[in-house]
Design a protein around this motif. Structure first.
Motif, PDB file in Angstrom:
ATOM      1  N   LYS A  97      30.502  43.434  60.476  1.00 21.26           N
ATOM      2  CA  LYS A  97      30.764  44.828  60.853  1.00 21.26           C
ATOM      3  C   LYS A  97      31.748  45.476  59.886  1.00 21.26           C
ATOM      4  CE  LYS A  97      29.852  44.300  65.813  1.00 21.26           C
ATOM      5  NZ  LYS A  97      30.429  44.256  67.172  1.00 21.26           N
ATOM      6  N   ARG A  98      32.792  44.744  59.536  1.00 19.57           N
ATOM      7  CA  ARG A  98      33.791  45.284  58.593  1.00 19.57           C
ATOM      8  C   ARG A  98      33.172  45.499  57.215  1.00 19.57           C
ATOM      9  NH1 ARG A  98      37.080  41.464  61.273  1.00 19.57           N
ATOM     10  NH2 ARG A  98      36.796  39.989  59.557  1.00 19.57           N
ATOM     11  N   ARG A 192      14.840  44.312  59.789  1.00 17.11           N
ATOM     12  CA  ARG A 192      13.612  43.734  60.325  1.00 17.11           C
ATOM     13  C   ARG A 192      12.793  43.036  59.253  1.00 17.11           C
ATOM     14  NH1 ARG A 192      11.838  48.642  64.490  1.00 17.11           N
ATOM     15  NH2 ARG A 192      13.309  48.060  66.157  1.00 17.11           N
ATOM     16  N   GLN A 193      12.786  43.624  58.059  1.00 18.68           N
ATOM     17  CA  GLN A 193      12.065  43.003  56.952  1.00 18.68           C
ATOM     18  C   GLN A 193      12.674  41.665  56.557  1.00 18.68           C
ATOM     19  OE1 GLN A 193      12.169  46.002  53.887  1.00 18.68           O
ATOM     20  NE2 GLN A 193      10.766  47.362  54.980  1.00 18.68           N
ATOM     21  N   ASN A 194      13.919  41.461  56.940  1.00 24.64           N
ATOM     22  CA  ASN A 194      14.628  40.218  56.618  1.00 24.64           C
ATOM     23  C   ASN A 194      14.898  39.394  57.875  1.00 24.64           C
ATOM     24  OD1 ASN A 194      15.635  40.301  53.542  1.00 24.64           O
ATOM     25  ND2 ASN A 194      15.650  42.380  54.369  1.00 24.64           N
ATOM     26  N   LYS A 195      13.950  39.472  58.821  1.00 25.38           N
ATOM     27  CA  LYS A 195      13.960  38.643  60.027  1.00 25.38           C
ATOM     28  C   LYS A 195      15.236  38.781  60.853  1.00 25.38           C
ATOM     29  CE  LYS A 195      10.936  35.264  57.801  1.00 25.38           C
ATOM     30  NZ  LYS A 195      10.746  33.831  57.396  1.00 25.38           N
ATOM     31  N   GLY A 196      15.735  40.009  60.956  1.00 25.24           N
ATOM     32  CA  GLY A 196      16.892  40.284  61.797  1.00 25.24           C
ATOM     33  C   GLY A 196      18.224  39.895  61.179  1.00 25.24           C
ATOM     34  N   LYS A 197      18.230  39.638  59.885  1.00 19.65           N
ATOM     35  CA  LYS A 197      19.460  39.226  59.198  1.00 19.65           C
ATOM     36  C   LYS A 197      20.301  40.459  58.858  1.00 19.65           C
ATOM     37  CE  LYS A 197      21.055  36.665  55.133  1.00 19.65           C
ATOM     38  NZ  LYS A 197      20.623  36.048  53.841  1.00 19.65           N
ATOM     39  N   PHE A 198      21.406  40.645  59.554  1.00 23.14           N
ATOM     40  CA  PHE A 198      22.253  41.816  59.343  1.00 23.14           C
ATOM     41  C   PHE A 198      22.858  41.823  57.938  1.00 23.14           C
ATOM     42  CE2 PHE A 198      25.973  44.551  59.765  1.00 23.14           C
ATOM     43  CZ  PHE A 198      25.470  45.597  60.519  1.00 23.14           C
ATOM     44  N   ALA A 199      23.142  40.644  57.429  1.00 19.33           N
ATOM     45  CA  ALA A 199      23.744  40.537  56.101  1.00 19.33           C
ATOM     46  C   ALA A 199      22.838  41.121  55.024  1.00 19.33           C
ATOM     47  CB  ALA A 199      24.061  39.082  55.785  1.00 19.33           C
ATOM     48  N   ALA A 200      21.524  41.154  55.293  1.00 20.98           N
ATOM     49  CA  ALA A 200      20.579  41.701  54.314  1.00 20.98           C
ATOM     50  C   ALA A 200      20.836  43.186  54.095  1.00 20.98           C
ATOM     51  CB  ALA A 200      19.152  41.477  54.792  1.00 20.98           C
ATOM     52  N   LEU A 201      21.253  43.887  55.147  1.00 19.50           N
ATOM     53  CA  LEU A 201      21.571  45.315  55.029  1.00 19.50           C
ATOM     54  C   LEU A 201      22.792  45.515  54.144  1.00 19.50           C
ATOM     55  CD1 LEU A 201      21.282  48.285  55.820  1.00 19.50           C
ATOM     56  CD2 LEU A 201      22.549  47.782  57.924  1.00 19.50           C
ATOM     57  N   ILE A 202      23.783  44.676  54.318  1.00 22.24           N
ATOM     58  CA  ILE A 202      24.998  44.759  53.497  1.00 22.24           C
ATOM     59  C   ILE A 202      24.660  44.482  52.040  1.00 22.24           C
ATOM     60  CG2 ILE A 202      27.301  43.811  53.135  1.00 22.24           C
ATOM     61  CD1 ILE A 202      27.291  43.050  56.116  1.00 22.24           C
ATOM     62  N   GLU A 203      23.818  43.489  51.806  1.00 18.05           N
ATOM     63  CA  GLU A 203      23.403  43.143  50.441  1.00 18.05           C
ATOM     64  C   GLU A 203      22.649  44.298  49.790  1.00 18.05           C
ATOM     65  OE1 GLU A 203      21.102  39.620  50.916  1.00 18.05           O
ATOM     66  OE2 GLU A 203      22.816  38.408  51.576  1.00 18.05           O
ATOM     67  N   ALA A 204      21.778  44.960  50.561  1.00 12.03           N
ATOM     68  CA  ALA A 204      21.010  46.097  50.040  1.00 12.03           C
ATOM     69  C   ALA A 204      21.938  47.238  49.655  1.00 12.03           C
ATOM     70  CB  ALA A 204      19.996  46.555  51.078  1.00 12.03           C
ATOM     71  N   MET A 205      22.966  47.479  50.453  1.00  6.94           N
ATOM     72  CA  MET A 205      23.920  48.549  50.141  1.00  6.94           C
ATOM     73  C   MET A 205      24.763  48.198  48.917  1.00  6.94           C
ATOM     74  SD  MET A 205      25.206  50.144  53.741  1.00  6.94           S
ATOM     75  CE  MET A 205      24.167  51.399  54.488  1.00  6.94           C
ATOM     76  N   GLN A 206      25.121  46.943  48.796  1.00  5.79           N
ATOM     77  CA  GLN A 206      25.893  46.524  47.617  1.00  5.79           C
ATOM     78  C   GLN A 206      25.080  46.700  46.348  1.00  5.79           C
ATOM     79  OE1 GLN A 206      28.948  45.920  47.429  1.00  5.79           O
ATOM     80  NE2 GLN A 206      29.531  45.584  49.558  1.00  5.79           N
ATOM     81  N   LYS A 207      23.784  46.417  46.417  1.00  5.38           N
ATOM     82  CA  LYS A 207      22.903  46.622  45.267  1.00  5.38           C
ATOM     83  C   LYS A 207      22.820  48.101  44.920  1.00  5.38           C
ATOM     84  CE  LYS A 207      19.919  42.580  45.921  1.00  5.38           C
ATOM     85  NZ  LYS A 207      18.534  42.124  46.226  1.00  5.38           N
ATOM     86  N   GLN A 208      22.767  48.936  45.931  1.00  4.97           N
ATOM     87  CA  GLN A 208      22.724  50.386  45.709  1.00  4.97           C
ATOM     88  C   GLN A 208      23.981  50.863  45.008  1.00  4.97           C
ATOM     89  OE1 GLN A 208      21.838  52.675  49.235  1.00  4.97           O
ATOM     90  NE2 GLN A 208      22.494  54.603  48.310  1.00  4.97           N
ATOM     91  N   LEU A 209      25.129  50.293  45.399  1.00  6.17           N
ATOM     92  CA  LEU A 209      26.397  50.676  44.775  1.00  6.17           C
ATOM     93  C   LEU A 209      26.503  50.174  43.340  1.00  6.17           C
ATOM     94  CD1 LEU A 209      28.802  49.960  47.775  1.00  6.17           C
ATOM     95  CD2 LEU A 209      28.341  52.193  46.759  1.00  6.17           C
ATOM     96  N   ASP A 210      25.863  49.040  43.056  1.00  9.16           N
ATOM     97  CA  ASP A 210      25.943  48.449  41.716  1.00  9.16           C
ATOM     98  C   ASP A 210      25.060  49.166  40.710  1.00  9.16           C
ATOM     99  OD1 ASP A 210      27.741  46.585  42.658  1.00  9.16           O
ATOM    100  OD2 ASP A 210      26.220  45.044  43.030  1.00  9.16           O
ATOM    101  N   GLN A 211      24.105  49.941  41.205  1.00 13.82           N
ATOM    102  CA  GLN A 211      23.177  50.627  40.297  1.00 13.82           C
ATOM    103  C   GLN A 211      23.858  51.801  39.574  1.00 13.82           C
ATOM    104  OE1 GLN A 211      19.823  51.727  42.718  1.00 13.82           O
ATOM    105  NE2 GLN A 211      19.008  49.628  42.799  1.00 13.82           N
TER     106      GLN A 211
END
Length: 211
Positions: A97-98, A192-211
């Motif tokens: 969450k943090r 949902r695309q990552n089988k309910g893995k919340f961490a996948a959302l954080i990873e996707a946002m980090q990738k967006q920030l790195d671009q």
């Protein structure tokens, strides 16, 4: 006896009518207070944003700090964070969450900073303020491009009332499209695309920030 009963009914009827009118007046007063507070809140926010644009030094760090200040002062970011994660917020760990809150915050600030120059030349006009229940006011307005190169954009600010903290923006609708609901739908789809893995959302946002 009949006269006494009739008199009592008349008095009770009058008292009931007065109480109903008083209650209606109190509700109207509260609604008007909420409308005024919400409208003033948006006006103050627009004035603050215009001040930042006027004083802009084209420094990305200063822009980021200024946008962060607006976010903290005028938006209910904790509520936005919870809502945008959808039903998966409850299943996330405290650490997740943090991390998500920090990542979302950086994404919003980065998006505004990267489009800062596009805000120049825009003028905001207030159109109406409409109560939506006891705690929400929809403040409607429009952004007009004073250069005449872009079309007018309609915007609705969803302002919630908090007795302890005052009004705060919960959502922005641009041409009747909710930014918060759109973000929530995108976030839920990623999880949902990552089988309910919340961490996948954080990873996707980090990738967006790195671009």
């Amino acid at each position: 006896m009949a006269d006494i009963i009739a008199t009592r009914r008349t008095i009770l009827g009058c008292l009931s009518a007065i109480l109903i009118l008083c209650a209606a007046f109190a509700s109207t007063s509260k609604a008007n207070d909420a409308e005024s507070a919400a409208t003033k809140h948006i006006e103050n926010m627009i004035m603050a944003a215009e001040g930042l644009l006027h004083e802009d030094s084209n420094d990305p760090l200063k822009r980021a700090n200024a946008v962060a200040g607006l976010l903290d002062s005028y938006f209910d970011f904790p509520a936005i964070t919870r809502f945008s994660a959808g039903p998966y917020w409850r299943a996330a760990t405290e650490a997740e969450k943090r991390e998500y809150e920090q990542a979302l915050r950086q994404v919003i600030i980065s998006t505004v900073v990267n489009n800062f120059d596009k805000l120049q030349g825009l003028k905001y006009n207030h159109l109406a303020s409409t109560p939506k229940g006891s705690k929400l006011v929809l403040v409607s307005g429009e952004f007009i491009d004073t250069t005449g190169t872009r079309p007018t954009v309609l915007v609705n600010w969803r302002v919630i009332s908090n007795p302890n903290k005052g009004p705060a923006v919960m959502d922005i609708e641009i041409e009747n499209i909710s930014m918060l609901i759109t973000q929530k739908q995108e976030n839920v789809a990623i999880i949902r695309q990552n089988k309910g893995k919340f961490a996948a959302l954080i990873e996707a946002m980090q990738k967006q920030l790195d671009q």
